[in-house]
Every structure is written in C-alpha cells, then in structure tokens.
Design a protein around this motif. Structure first.
Motif, short mmCIF file in Angstrom:
data_model
loop_
_atom_site.label_atom_id
_atom_site.label_comp_id
_atom_site.label_asym_id
_atom_site.label_seq_id
_atom_site.Cartn_x
_atom_site.Cartn_y
_atom_site.Cartn_z
N THR A 3 -1.68 75.04 -32.85
CA THR A 3 -2.47 74.96 -31.61
C THR A 3 -2.16 73.67 -30.85
N ILE A 4 -2.56 73.67 -29.60
CA ILE A 4 -2.40 72.50 -28.73
C ILE A 4 -3.77 72.22 -28.11
N ASN A 5 -4.12 70.93 -28.01
CA ASN A 5 -5.44 70.56 -27.48
C ASN A 5 -5.38 70.50 -25.95
N VAL A 6 -6.33 71.18 -25.29
CA VAL A 6 -6.33 71.24 -23.82
C VAL A 6 -7.62 70.65 -23.27
N ASN A 7 -7.46 69.79 -22.28
CA ASN A 7 -8.60 69.24 -21.55
C ASN A 7 -8.40 69.50 -20.07
N ILE A 8 -9.41 70.06 -19.42
CA ILE A 8 -9.36 70.22 -17.96
C ILE A 8 -10.47 69.36 -17.39
N VAL A 9 -10.09 68.38 -16.56
CA VAL A 9 -11.09 67.44 -16.04
C VAL A 9 -11.01 67.37 -14.52
N GLU A 17 -12.54 72.11 -22.80
CA GLU A 17 -11.84 71.43 -23.89
C GLU A 17 -11.74 72.40 -25.05
N SER A 18 -10.52 72.61 -25.56
CA SER A 18 -10.37 73.51 -26.70
C SER A 18 -8.97 73.36 -27.31
N ASP A 19 -8.83 73.81 -28.56
CA ASP A 19 -7.50 73.92 -29.18
C ASP A 19 -7.05 75.36 -28.99
N VAL A 20 -5.88 75.55 -28.36
CA VAL A 20 -5.43 76.91 -28.06
C VAL A 20 -3.98 77.12 -28.51
N GLU A 21 -3.59 78.38 -28.56
CA GLU A 21 -2.22 78.72 -29.00
C GLU A 21 -1.22 78.66 -27.85
N LEU A 45 0.13 71.16 -9.72
CA LEU A 45 -0.31 72.55 -9.85
C LEU A 45 -0.66 73.15 -8.50
N GLN A 46 -0.56 74.47 -8.40
CA GLN A 46 -1.03 75.18 -7.21
C GLN A 46 -2.49 75.57 -7.43
N ILE A 47 -3.12 76.05 -6.37
CA ILE A 47 -4.43 76.69 -6.52
C ILE A 47 -4.16 77.95 -7.34
N GLY A 48 -4.83 78.10 -8.48
CA GLY A 48 -4.52 79.26 -9.31
C GLY A 48 -5.38 79.29 -10.57
N ALA A 49 -4.96 80.13 -11.52
CA ALA A 49 -5.71 80.28 -12.77
C ALA A 49 -4.98 79.55 -13.89
N VAL A 50 -5.74 78.99 -14.83
CA VAL A 50 -5.16 78.52 -16.08
C VAL A 50 -5.61 79.51 -17.14
N ARG A 51 -4.66 80.10 -17.87
CA ARG A 51 -4.98 81.06 -18.93
C ARG A 51 -4.81 80.35 -20.27
N GLU A 69 -0.42 67.36 -17.23
CA GLU A 69 0.37 66.43 -18.06
C GLU A 69 0.50 67.06 -19.43
N VAL A 70 1.74 67.26 -19.87
CA VAL A 70 1.98 67.89 -21.17
C VAL A 70 2.55 66.88 -22.15
N LYS A 71 1.97 66.82 -23.34
CA LYS A 71 2.52 66.09 -24.47
C LYS A 71 2.65 67.10 -25.60
N PRO A 72 3.45 66.86 -26.64
CA PRO A 72 3.68 67.90 -27.65
C PRO A 72 2.40 68.48 -28.26
N GLU A 73 1.35 67.64 -28.37
CA GLU A 73 0.12 68.14 -29.00
C GLU A 73 -1.08 68.14 -28.08
N LYS A 74 -0.84 67.86 -26.76
CA LYS A 74 -1.98 67.73 -25.86
C LYS A 74 -1.62 68.08 -24.41
N VAL A 75 -2.48 68.85 -23.78
CA VAL A 75 -2.31 69.17 -22.35
C VAL A 75 -3.54 68.64 -21.62
N THR A 76 -3.30 67.88 -20.54
CA THR A 76 -4.41 67.42 -19.71
C THR A 76 -4.19 67.94 -18.30
#
Ligand code: ATP
Length: 135
Positions: A3-9, A17-21, A45-51, A69-76
C-alpha cells in the motif's frame, strides 16, 4: 498487497488520509496511475476526481486543481478545494453549474470574466460527477 499512504489537504485542512493500493487522477499532462514504489515526482493537477483503490472498494474525491507530490511510500495532494464523494452537496453544485452557465451565456452581451465562469462550471460538473460516481 503493498500500500501507499495518501493525504489530500486543502487550505481549510485535511480532507482524506488512508493507505491504498492504487491512486489514479488527472495530471495536467494526462491520466496518472500511482502504485506503491512509484518514482518521486511533482505534477500540477486538473479539476477532476482522485480514485483511491483499496481491497474491493474505491473512494472518490473531487479536487479543484492543485499539485500532487509522489514519493515511493507517500502521495500528498495539495488542492484549492477537495471533497469526498459522500460529502458533496449536489444541490449546491447544481446551483453553481446553473449560475456559471448563465454567466457564460451573458458573456456575448457583457464583458464578463469568461475563464472564471468556465472554471466554476468545471468545478460544479466535477462535483456532480464525483457525487454520482461517474468515474
Ligand atoms: P459555490 O459557488 O457553490 O461556492 P465554488 O466552486 O465557487 O462553488 P469553491 O470556491 O471551489 O466553491 O469552494 C469553496 C468551499 O466550499 C470549499 O471548502 C469547497 O470544498 C466547498 N464546496 C464547494 N462546493 C461544494 C459542494 N457542492 N459540496 C460540498 N462542499 C462544497
């Protein structure tokens, strides 16, 4: 499953905030799919959806531009505004869509800000689509 940890702020605070595949969204340059271990990158990013896929379920978040911002184990994701699908007020978005459409129609007669109305229309349509899970 990795999984990868995702934060949307947003400027108003954290929205998701969640760990997702897997994370997928629309960068300015096109569709972007991110799995755990992705190379580091930053993209607008454009105006759009994050899945956000995890197990059998997919969470949907409407974002109005910003950066990923993408890092190997984290997306912000830093967005001007962001709402989880179940938190979207559809009637409000439909009202915003109507107002934006009226402004765009008036544009021929009056000198109004076309780009601003167009972006408001995109935000409203994106919120409607995300709340109805059209992604
Ligand atoms: P409106 O004209 O309805 O305010 P807008 O696109 O101008 O729409 P924004 O400036 O993008 O609104 O957002 C302002 C704040 O309101 C943000 O915190 C955003 O998350 C929230 N918001 C906007 N529209 C909705 C909606 N339909 N449902 C839930 N929250 C919303």
């Amino acid at each position: 499953m990795k999984t990868i940890n995702v934060n949307i702020v947003t400027p108003d605070g954290p929205v998701y905030e969640s760990d997702v595949e897997m994370v997928s969204t629309k960068a300015a340059s096109g569709e972007l799919g991110i799995l755990p271990g992705h190379i580091p990158m930053v993209a607008p990013l454009q105006i759009g959806a994050v899945r956000l896929k995890n197990g059998g379920k997919t969470d949907l978040v409407a974002v109005s531009g910003g950066f990923i911002e993408v890092k190997p184990e984290k997306v912000t994701i830093l967005a001007q505004s962001a709402e989880q699908s179940e938190e979207i007020d559809v009637e409000r978005a439909k009202g915003a869509k109507l107002r934006a459409e009226e402004r765009l129609h008036q544009q021929k007669r009056e000198n109004i800000d076309f780009r601003r109305a167009e972006l408001a229309l995109q935000r409203a349509m994106n919120r409607i689509n995300v709340s109805e899970r059209h992604f």
